[in-house]
Design a protein around this motif. Structure first.
Motif, PDB file in Angstrom:
ATOM      1  N   GLN A  42      10.842   1.484  -1.822  1.00  0.00           N
ATOM      2  CA  GLN A  42      10.341   0.106  -1.689  1.00  0.00           C
ATOM      3  C   GLN A  42       9.088  -0.040  -2.524  1.00  0.00           C
ATOM      4  O   GLN A  42       8.156   0.751  -2.401  1.00  0.00           O
ATOM      5  CB  GLN A  42      10.037  -0.204  -0.230  1.00  0.00           C
ATOM      6  CG  GLN A  42      11.235  -0.795   0.475  1.00  0.00           C
ATOM      7  CD  GLN A  42      10.797  -1.740   1.585  1.00  0.00           C
ATOM      8  OE1 GLN A  42       9.653  -2.164   1.651  1.00  0.00           O
ATOM      9  NE2 GLN A  42      11.737  -2.065   2.452  1.00  0.00           N
TER      10      GLN A  42
ATOM     11  N   GLU B 166       4.888  -4.675   8.067  1.00  0.00           N
ATOM     12  CA  GLU B 166       6.341  -4.897   7.975  1.00  0.00           C
ATOM     13  C   GLU B 166       7.051  -3.551   7.847  1.00  0.00           C
ATOM     14  O   GLU B 166       8.073  -3.297   8.478  1.00  0.00           O
ATOM     15  CB  GLU B 166       6.681  -5.767   6.761  1.00  0.00           C
ATOM     16  CG  GLU B 166       6.583  -7.259   7.060  1.00  0.00           C
ATOM     17  CD  GLU B 166       6.593  -8.097   5.783  1.00  0.00           C
ATOM     18  OE1 GLU B 166       6.123  -9.237   5.849  1.00  0.00           O
ATOM     19  OE2 GLU B 166       7.050  -7.582   4.715  1.00  0.00           O
TER      20      GLU B 166
ATOM     21  N   ALA C 119       0.564   0.641   1.928  1.00  0.00           N
ATOM     22  CA  ALA C 119       1.058  -0.462   1.092  1.00  0.00           C
ATOM     23  C   ALA C 119      -0.057  -0.945   0.188  1.00  0.00           C
ATOM     24  O   ALA C 119      -1.222  -0.981   0.585  1.00  0.00           O
ATOM     25  CB  ALA C 119       1.550  -1.610   1.965  1.00  0.00           C
TER      26      ALA C 119
ATOM     27  N   GLY D  67      -1.272  -4.239  -2.264  1.00  0.00           N
ATOM     28  CA  GLY D  67      -1.019  -5.668  -2.431  1.00  0.00           C
ATOM     29  C   GLY D  67      -2.140  -6.281  -3.226  1.00  0.00           C
ATOM     30  O   GLY D  67      -3.146  -5.615  -3.478  1.00  0.00           O
TER      31      GLY D  67
ATOM     32  N   ILE E  44       5.186   0.589  -1.520  1.00  0.00           N
ATOM     33  CA  ILE E  44       5.075   1.237  -0.205  1.00  0.00           C
ATOM     34  C   ILE E  44       5.230   2.748  -0.391  1.00  0.00           C
ATOM     35  O   ILE E  44       6.144   3.199  -1.082  1.00  0.00           O
ATOM     36  CB  ILE E  44       6.227   0.800   0.746  1.00  0.00           C
ATOM     37  CG1 ILE E  44       6.279  -0.709   0.918  1.00  0.00           C
ATOM     38  CG2 ILE E  44       6.169   1.542   2.082  1.00  0.00           C
ATOM     39  CD1 ILE E  44       5.421  -1.241   2.017  1.00  0.00           C
TER      40      ILE E  44
ATOM     41  N   ALA F 257      -2.687  -9.229   1.868  1.00  0.00           N
ATOM     42  CA  ALA F 257      -1.303  -9.017   1.415  1.00  0.00           C
ATOM     43  C   ALA F 257      -0.863  -7.582   1.709  1.00  0.00           C
ATOM     44  O   ALA F 257       0.263  -7.337   2.171  1.00  0.00           O
ATOM     45  CB  ALA F 257      -1.201  -9.315  -0.081  1.00  0.00           C
ATOM     46  N   ALA F 258      -1.764  -6.635   1.478  1.00  0.00           N
ATOM     47  CA  ALA F 258      -1.416  -5.219   1.724  1.00  0.00           C
ATOM     48  C   ALA F 258      -1.216  -4.981   3.212  1.00  0.00           C
ATOM     49  O   ALA F 258      -0.316  -4.246   3.619  1.00  0.00           O
ATOM     50  CB  ALA F 258      -2.512  -4.316   1.173  1.00  0.00           C
TER      51      ALA F 258
ATOM     52  N   LYS G  68      -0.192  -7.170   5.501  1.00  0.00           N
ATOM     53  CA  LYS G  68       1.081  -7.776   5.928  1.00  0.00           C
ATOM     54  C   LYS G  68       2.239  -6.846   5.554  1.00  0.00           C
ATOM     55  O   LYS G  68       3.128  -6.553   6.358  1.00  0.00           O
ATOM     56  CB  LYS G  68       1.212  -9.130   5.207  1.00  0.00           C
ATOM     57  CG  LYS G  68       2.365  -9.966   5.669  1.00  0.00           C
ATOM     58  CD  LYS G  68       2.165 -11.429   5.234  1.00  0.00           C
ATOM     59  CE  LYS G  68       3.380 -12.263   5.620  1.00  0.00           C
ATOM     60  NZ  LYS G  68       4.468 -12.150   4.650  1.00  0.00           N
ATOM     61  N   LYS G  69       2.160  -6.358   4.317  1.00  0.00           N
ATOM     62  CA  LYS G  69       3.231  -5.499   3.813  1.00  0.00           C
ATOM     63  C   LYS G  69       3.313  -4.181   4.600  1.00  0.00           C
ATOM     64  O   LYS G  69       4.397  -3.696   4.920  1.00  0.00           O
ATOM     65  CB  LYS G  69       2.895  -5.193   2.346  1.00  0.00           C
ATOM     66  CG  LYS G  69       4.053  -4.913   1.449  1.00  0.00           C
ATOM     67  CD  LYS G  69       3.602  -5.183   0.019  1.00  0.00           C
ATOM     68  CE  LYS G  69       4.245  -4.259  -0.956  1.00  0.00           C
ATOM     69  NZ  LYS G  69       3.717  -4.421  -2.319  1.00  0.00           N
TER      70      LYS G  69
END
Ligand code: AMP
Ligand code: GLY
Length: 422
Positions: free
Chosen positions: A357, A400, A386, A388, A360, A393-394, A396-397
């Motif tokens: 991914q 997930e 992660a 981002g 990640i 953003a990082a 959130k990623k």
């Protein structure tokens, strides 16, 4: 080049991952490694504390560079042994590694050289430690002198808590001889930053800032752990603040070690509290932080191998260190019960969902392969990282990705990097 990495945690997995990207490197060994590392390196069944066997292995395999991940072998003098055999090894020698091995040493060094840190007292007598605490106001911080896997520091809100800490450290000896002495210090208030730098004893090349999350529960609650997550960069680290830390702490510390006859080569990790009266030193580590390495190395653009070689040869003034502008967040998934006792051998699912991914990485820590299946084998089990365009953003990623992984009893903090956003 052939490289040997020593250790088996998330930090070592991220080091192997970064070193594997170097065009200078043709083969990586890792001792003892873990199942995640075995996808990038040949794992060798030698424990990190078996200096003699590691040294023999490095001679036999003509290893060009050995990188020591954890503190314990450094404190035991692995670098001194490798140097005797003319093997190139990255990390401070035993004399310099005392900076992490003894909080009494490091606090006295700071005081002697006028480097800002919390007011403190070093005590080696149980009764005196008790009466000293009774003579002070809480909150107060109690620290075992020696190595204790990040668990030897007690930030005590009440006098009772501090007395309990003294009992555990000095009477019950939960950290063994690491608790023969304690440091009792003023409780500092502020934001924490980890600043890591390469130094060859003369030149200093700082890395990007990061922040660890030491306590086990959200909102910085519960006991301290080895680290439950990290992010980089830290927004409060302005260039002005960095220059102040460089001038008042980083450069004076490296010089102080020289003046003490303990020249320092390797990564120096400074744990800082940014208080209302400026940055103050909380602690030193003599190696990459875990999980700080996972976020820092994810953002490092330059090849790390020439930087390590220049650290060893004393030529850090000749290298450049470049960074990706993206932010990085790491969440540690731990076994139920950690940092207390926990079960091992729980099957882990979801790892395959995160393979390849973009942005990640999953770095293994306490894992083991049993009949081709990955199971838990430690307190801190996995590190999900992660990158981002910014921290939000990082974050959130990363969450997930974390939600896809499960094992019986798994727990993690849900607020890693939230401080940097609010
Ligand atoms: P250390 O291993 O010394 O960094 O301590 C672990 C953690 O305890 C630090 O990251 C801080 O969160 C906390 N800590 C250590 N010393 C102090 C202090 N003097 N005041 C407040 N918190 C501290
Ligand atoms: N994350 C703190 C340490 O590596 O000691």
């Amino acid at each position: 080049m052939k490289v040997l990495v020593i250790g088996s945690g998330g930090r070592e997995h991220s080091l192997v991952w970064k070193i594997a990207q170097s065009p200078l490197v043709s083969k990586i060994f890792c001792a003892p490694g873990n199942p995640g590392i075995s996808e990038l390196a040949e794992c060798v069944d030698i424990a990190a504390d078996q200096t003699g066997r590691l040294c023999k292995f490095a001679v036999k395999e003509n290893i060009d560079l050995t990188v020591v991940g954890p503190e314990a072998p450094l404190v035991d003098g692995i670098v001194d042994t490798f140097n005797k055999y003319k093997l190139k090894v990255f990390g401070p020698d035993k004399k310099a590694a005392i900076l992490e091995d003894s909080k009494v040493f490091s606090k006295c060094l700071l005081k002697k050289h006028g480097i800002p840190t919390a007011d403190f007292k070093c005590i080696d007598d149980y009764q005196y430690a008790r009466s000293y605490i009774l003579s002070r106001e809480a909150p107060i911080v109690v620290k075992a002198d020696g190595l204790s896997k990040g668990k030897g520091v007690f930030v005590c809100k009440t006098t009772d808590e501090a007395l309990h800490a003294i009992d555990s450290i000095m009477k019950d000896k939960v950290f063994g001889s690491a608790g023969n002495q304690v440091v009792i210090e003023e409780c500092l208030i502020g934001e924490e930053i980890s600043l890591l730098a390469f130094t060859d004893g003369r030149n200093i090349v700082a890395m990007e800032s990061s922040q660890d999350h030491k306590t086990v529960f959200d909102g910085d609650k519960g006991p301290n752990t080895g680290g439950m997550g990290a992010y980089s960069p830290v927004p409060i680290m302005t260039s002005e603040l960095y220059l102040r830390i460089e001038r008042d702490i980083l450069v004076p510390t490296v010089h102080a070690m020289n003046r003490e006859g303990r020249p320092y080569k390797g990564v120096i990790y400074i744990g800082l509290m940014i208080t209302s009266s400026g940055p103050m030193v909380l602690e030193f580590n003599v190696r990459f932080g875990d999980p700080e390495a996972q976020v820092i190395l994810s953002r490092m653009k330059s090849d790390i191998v020439p930087i390590m070689l220049a650290t060893i040869s004393g030529e850090l003034d000749k290298v450049d260190l470049e960074w990706f502008p993206e932010a990085s967040v790491c969440v540690v998934i731990a076994s139920g019960g950690y940092p207390g006792s926990y079960d091992k051998g729980k099957g882990i699912t979801g790892l395959d969902l995160l393979n390849d991914q973009d942005g990640i990485s999953v770095f293994h820590a306490g894992t083991k392969s049993v009949d081709g299946k990955i199971v838990t084998n430690g307190g801190r089990v996995l590190n999900v990282v992660a990158c981002g365009e910014d921290i939000e953003a990082a974050q959130k990623k990363v969450y997930e990705a974390v939600s896809k992984i499960s094992f019986d009893g798994a727990h993690y903090r849900r607020d890693i990097a939230s401080k940097a956003i609010t």
